[in-house]
Design a protein around this motif. Sequence first.
Motif, short mmCIF file in Angstrom:
data_model
loop_
_atom_site.label_atom_id
_atom_site.label_comp_id
_atom_site.label_asym_id
_atom_site.label_seq_id
_atom_site.Cartn_x
_atom_site.Cartn_y
_atom_site.Cartn_z
N LYS A 27 -3.87 47.25 -15.70
CA LYS A 27 -3.72 47.51 -17.13
C LYS A 27 -4.82 48.45 -17.60
O LYS A 27 -5.94 48.35 -17.10
CB LYS A 27 -3.81 46.20 -17.92
N TYR A 30 -0.68 50.39 -15.76
CA TYR A 30 0.49 49.84 -15.08
C TYR A 30 0.49 48.35 -15.41
O TYR A 30 -0.42 47.62 -15.03
CB TYR A 30 0.38 50.08 -13.56
N SER A 31 1.48 47.91 -16.19
CA SER A 31 1.39 46.60 -16.82
C SER A 31 1.77 45.45 -15.89
O SER A 31 2.45 45.62 -14.88
CB SER A 31 2.28 46.58 -18.06
N THR A 34 5.51 45.23 -15.67
CA THR A 34 6.09 46.12 -14.65
C THR A 34 5.92 45.52 -13.27
O THR A 34 6.86 45.52 -12.46
CB THR A 34 5.44 47.51 -14.70
N ASP A 182 6.71 50.87 -18.82
CA ASP A 182 5.47 51.40 -19.40
C ASP A 182 5.60 52.80 -19.97
O ASP A 182 4.90 53.16 -20.90
CB ASP A 182 4.36 51.42 -18.33
N TYR A 190 3.72 59.45 -16.42
CA TYR A 190 3.45 58.42 -15.40
C TYR A 190 2.76 59.04 -14.18
O TYR A 190 1.76 58.50 -13.69
CB TYR A 190 4.78 57.76 -15.03
#
Length: 214
Positions: A27, A30-31, A34, A182, A190
């Motif tokens: 984080k 990239y959560s 995800t 995200d 990304y």
Amino acid sequence: MNFSKEANQGSYPFLLPDLPYNKVDLKPYYSEETLDYHHGLHHKAYVDNLNNLLASNNNLHGKSLEEIIEISSVDSSMASIFNNAAQIWNHSFFWHSMAKNGGGKPSGKLLQKIEEDFGGFEKFVEAFKAAGLGQFGSGWVFLVIDGGKLKIVKTANAEVPITMGQVPIITSDVWEHAYYIDYRNRRAEYLSVFLSNLVNWNFAERNFLAHVSL
Ligand code: MN3
């Protein structure tokens, strides 16, 4: 390649390997959500599918994931086995291609080789992003060693460079499921964040040095 040991992939029945970090570690780039979907559901589905496909294929029990990929890559009747096995390999390699506090630049021999083969680090960054963005539909972008040179290759769907005699150094997943939660449809953003804040250059250096010291 020592990556297999790192990812602890074993043989049939295959297990979903753990992520090499905690789900909150990447984080805000990239959560956790995800990773819940991408690792916990997408990657797991490839593992479950492969195990189901191999259940009645006794001659492939005991083979490593790489061996199954090699065997199935040249037999069109084994396309489903190839797709699921290669996607397990690609995802395991991708998890290691990211790290907490990743991004920036590699160092030492890898940086020197990138500068040599791409004409500068910034040129590598631009070429990697362009390849990822240029992959129409689902696939992957890899930095590989091919015939002694570093190259960027994009692959479609499950295709993996190890079947083409190339040595993977790092990868980014450009399937929509990799970034849609995200980044929505912003694949360029990304890829840019992947290189600035996520890419695991320590992993890349290990892959590079393990190959060039052979
Ligand atoms: Mn994926």
